[in-house]
Design a protein around this motif. Structure first.
Motif, PDB file in Angstrom:
ATOM      1  N   SER A   1       1.679  66.816 -37.218  1.00 22.03           N
ATOM      2  CA  SER A   1       2.123  67.423 -38.460  1.00 22.03           C
ATOM      3  C   SER A   1       1.867  68.921 -38.390  1.00 22.03           C
ATOM      4  N   HIS A   2       2.755  69.684 -39.008  1.00 22.49           N
ATOM      5  CA  HIS A   2       2.570  71.134 -39.084  1.00 22.49           C
ATOM      6  C   HIS A   2       1.309  71.472 -39.881  1.00 22.49           C
ATOM      7  N   LEU A   3       0.811  70.528 -40.665  1.00 16.54           N
ATOM      8  CA  LEU A   3      -0.269  70.799 -41.616  1.00 16.54           C
ATOM      9  C   LEU A   3      -1.652  70.399 -41.141  1.00 16.54           C
ATOM     10  N   LEU A   4      -1.746  69.552 -40.112  1.00 20.19           N
ATOM     11  CA  LEU A   4      -3.039  69.018 -39.686  1.00 20.19           C
ATOM     12  C   LEU A   4      -3.280  69.270 -38.207  1.00 20.19           C
ATOM     13  N   GLY A   5      -4.440  69.820 -37.914  1.00 22.52           N
ATOM     14  CA  GLY A   5      -4.816  70.015 -36.522  1.00 22.52           C
ATOM     15  C   GLY A   5      -5.101  68.688 -35.854  1.00 22.52           C
TER      16      GLY A   5
ATOM     17  N   ARG B   1       1.897  87.068 -42.230  1.00 22.95           N
ATOM     18  CA  ARG B   1       1.201  86.961 -43.519  1.00 22.95           C
ATOM     19  C   ARG B   1       2.147  86.388 -44.564  1.00 22.95           C
ATOM     20  N   ASP B   2       1.625  85.506 -45.403  1.00 21.25           N
ATOM     21  CA  ASP B   2       2.435  84.943 -46.483  1.00 21.25           C
ATOM     22  C   ASP B   2       2.812  86.053 -47.455  1.00 21.25           C
ATOM     23  N   LEU B   3       4.074  86.074 -47.839  1.00 16.31           N
ATOM     24  CA  LEU B   3       4.617  87.099 -48.733  1.00 16.31           C
ATOM     25  C   LEU B   3       4.403  88.507 -48.179  1.00 16.31           C
ATOM     26  N   GLY B   4       4.148  88.609 -46.891  1.00 13.67           N
ATOM     27  CA  GLY B   4       3.969  89.899 -46.250  1.00 13.67           C
ATOM     28  C   GLY B   4       2.604  90.536 -46.432  1.00 13.67           C
ATOM     29  N   VAL B   5       1.747  89.965 -47.301  1.00  9.70           N
ATOM     30  CA  VAL B   5       0.450  90.597 -47.568  1.00  9.70           C
ATOM     31  C   VAL B   5      -0.721  89.628 -47.618  1.00  9.70           C
ATOM     32  N   LEU B   6      -0.475  88.349 -47.786  1.00  8.83           N
ATOM     33  CA  LEU B   6      -1.557  87.382 -47.956  1.00  8.83           C
ATOM     34  C   LEU B   6      -1.965  86.757 -46.634  1.00  8.83           C
ATOM     35  N   GLY B   7      -3.254  86.693 -46.393  1.00  6.19           N
ATOM     36  CA  GLY B   7      -3.765  86.045 -45.199  1.00  6.19           C
ATOM     37  C   GLY B   7      -3.580  86.893 -43.958  1.00  6.19           C
ATOM     38  N   GLU B   8      -3.718  86.248 -42.835  1.00  6.31           N
ATOM     39  CA  GLU B   8      -3.607  86.897 -41.531  1.00  6.31           C
ATOM     40  C   GLU B   8      -2.550  86.174 -40.706  1.00  6.31           C
ATOM     41  N   PRO B   9      -1.986  86.845 -39.716  1.00  7.37           N
ATOM     42  CA  PRO B   9      -1.079  86.143 -38.801  1.00  7.37           C
ATOM     43  C   PRO B   9      -1.819  84.977 -38.144  1.00  7.37           C
ATOM     44  N   ARG B  10      -1.083  83.904 -37.859  1.00 13.48           N
ATOM     45  CA  ARG B  10      -1.719  82.706 -37.325  1.00 13.48           C
ATOM     46  C   ARG B  10      -0.741  81.971 -36.415  1.00 13.48           C
ATOM     47  N   VAL B  11      -1.318  81.214 -35.489  1.00 12.37           N
ATOM     48  CA  VAL B  11      -0.528  80.442 -34.529  1.00 12.37           C
ATOM     49  C   VAL B  11      -0.802  78.968 -34.789  1.00 12.37           C
ATOM     50  N   ASN B  12       0.253  78.188 -34.995  1.00 11.36           N
ATOM     51  CA  ASN B  12       0.105  76.757 -35.220  1.00 11.36           C
ATOM     52  C   ASN B  12      -0.006  76.071 -33.853  1.00 11.36           C
ATOM     53  N   VAL B  13      -1.210  75.600 -33.543  1.00 13.71           N
ATOM     54  CA  VAL B  13      -1.483  75.009 -32.227  1.00 13.71           C
ATOM     55  C   VAL B  13      -0.725  73.699 -32.043  1.00 13.71           C
ATOM     56  N   VAL B  14      -0.550  72.925 -33.099  1.00 16.82           N
ATOM     57  CA  VAL B  14       0.172  71.653 -32.967  1.00 16.82           C
ATOM     58  C   VAL B  14       1.626  71.921 -32.603  1.00 16.82           C
ATOM     59  N   GLU B  15       2.258  72.891 -33.269  1.00 13.62           N
ATOM     60  CA  GLU B  15       3.634  73.250 -32.929  1.00 13.62           C
ATOM     61  C   GLU B  15       3.722  73.793 -31.513  1.00 13.62           C
ATOM     62  N   LEU B  16       2.751  74.617 -31.151  1.00 17.51           N
ATOM     63  CA  LEU B  16       2.746  75.219 -29.822  1.00 17.51           C
ATOM     64  C   LEU B  16       2.618  74.155 -28.733  1.00 17.51           C
ATOM     65  N   ASN B  17       1.717  73.211 -28.916  1.00 16.63           N
ATOM     66  CA  ASN B  17       1.570  72.138 -27.933  1.00 16.63           C
ATOM     67  C   ASN B  17       2.789  71.229 -27.911  1.00 16.63           C
ATOM     68  N   ALA B  18       3.442  71.046 -29.068  1.00 16.24           N
ATOM     69  CA  ALA B  18       4.674  70.251 -29.090  1.00 16.24           C
ATOM     70  C   ALA B  18       5.769  70.962 -28.281  1.00 16.24           C
ATOM     71  N   SER B  19       5.804  72.284 -28.367  1.00 19.50           N
ATOM     72  CA  SER B  19       6.771  73.058 -27.568  1.00 19.50           C
ATOM     73  C   SER B  19       6.488  72.901 -26.077  1.00 19.50           C
ATOM     74  N   LEU B  20       5.209  72.899 -25.728  1.00 23.45           N
ATOM     75  CA  LEU B  20       4.849  72.670 -24.323  1.00 23.45           C
ATOM     76  C   LEU B  20       5.248  71.274 -23.869  1.00 23.45           C
ATOM     77  N   ALA B  21       5.034  70.279 -24.741  1.00 24.79           N
ATOM     78  CA  ALA B  21       5.406  68.907 -24.400  1.00 24.79           C
ATOM     79  C   ALA B  21       6.909  68.773 -24.226  1.00 24.79           C
ATOM     80  N   ALA B  22       7.681  69.507 -25.020  1.00 24.37           N
ATOM     81  CA  ALA B  22       9.126  69.436 -24.923  1.00 24.37           C
ATOM     82  C   ALA B  22       9.629  70.032 -23.601  1.00 24.37           C
ATOM     83  N   LEU B  23       8.856  70.966 -23.033  1.00 22.69           N
ATOM     84  CA  LEU B  23       9.243  71.547 -21.739  1.00 22.69           C
ATOM     85  C   LEU B  23       9.051  70.553 -20.595  1.00 22.69           C
ATOM     86  N   GLY B  24       8.169  69.569 -20.842  1.00 18.32           N
ATOM     87  CA  GLY B  24       7.946  68.549 -19.829  1.00 18.32           C
ATOM     88  C   GLY B  24       6.673  68.677 -19.085  1.00 18.32           C
TER      89      GLY B  24
END
Length: 191
Positions: free
Chosen positions: A55-59, A168-191
């Motif tokens: 899920s995009h929401l859970l590590g 950042r959300d709305l351009g000012v809230l929070g910090e930039p972040r990388v979704n590790v689950v999405e990133l690993n899913a992209s790696l899995a899709a590469l094979g």
């Protein structure tokens, strides 16, 4: 009609009205709104080759050096939604300090860097223990290892990191972040 009967009928009418509103109309309205955004209403699931991988929401925990590692989790045995929560240890707690230093040494050894270069999110759990995000600095620290282990060039892996990075959300809230689950899913899709 007696006052008791009049009050009983009024209570019955109120109960039926509230049952209709709160037991039928409100749940139906929530369900209808959920149909407008089905991805979010159904858990923001990530699929690779037709299989749900997260899920995009859970590590989630990862095994092996060919994957990006998430933040540590304090939720049960790791990323357990039923045990979500922080360790509740204060910043001066000796147990927490020892655990952070042990994690720092482990990450530094795994990534082949000086312990002073390990970002804070690599060694501290989020408040829920379920956060799927890491800082861009922690993702960048992992790029050489992941590229080497998967036989990819670093530029390709950095492109995947960029695709999984949100600003950042709305351009000012929070910090930039990388979704590790999405990133690993992209790696899995590469094979």
């Amino acid at each position: 009609m007696t006052p008791f009967l009049r009050q009983s009928l009024a209570g019955l009418r109120l109960m039926l009205a509230l049952t209709l509103v709160l037991g039928v109309l409100y749940p139906t309205a929530v369900w209808a709104v959920g149909r407008l955004v089905p991805d979010r209403a159904e858990g923001s699931l990530i699929e690779v080759d037709g299989q749900v991988v997260g899920s995009h929401l859970l590590g989630q925990a990862v095994d092996g050096p060919g994957w990006f590692h998430p933040r540590p989790s304090a939720a049960g045995d790791g990323y357990d939604g039923l045990a979500s929560g922080a360790s509740n240890l204060g910043p001066e707690n000796p147990d927490l300090l020892a655990e952070v230093e042990a994690r720092r040494a482990e990450v530094a050894a795994r990534e082949g860097v000086d312990p002073a270069l390990v970002p804070a999110d690599a060694v501290t759990a989020s408040a829920s223990g379920l956060d799927p995000h890491v800082s861009p600095a922690y993702a960048e620290l992992q790029v050489p290892r992941v590229a080497r282990e998967r036989g990819l060039d670093e530029a390709t892996v950095r492109t995947l990191v960029g695709q999984a990075t949100a600003g950042r959300d709305l351009g000012v809230l929070g910090e930039p972040r990388v979704n590790v689950v999405e990133l690993n899913a992209s790696l899995a899709a590469l094979g």
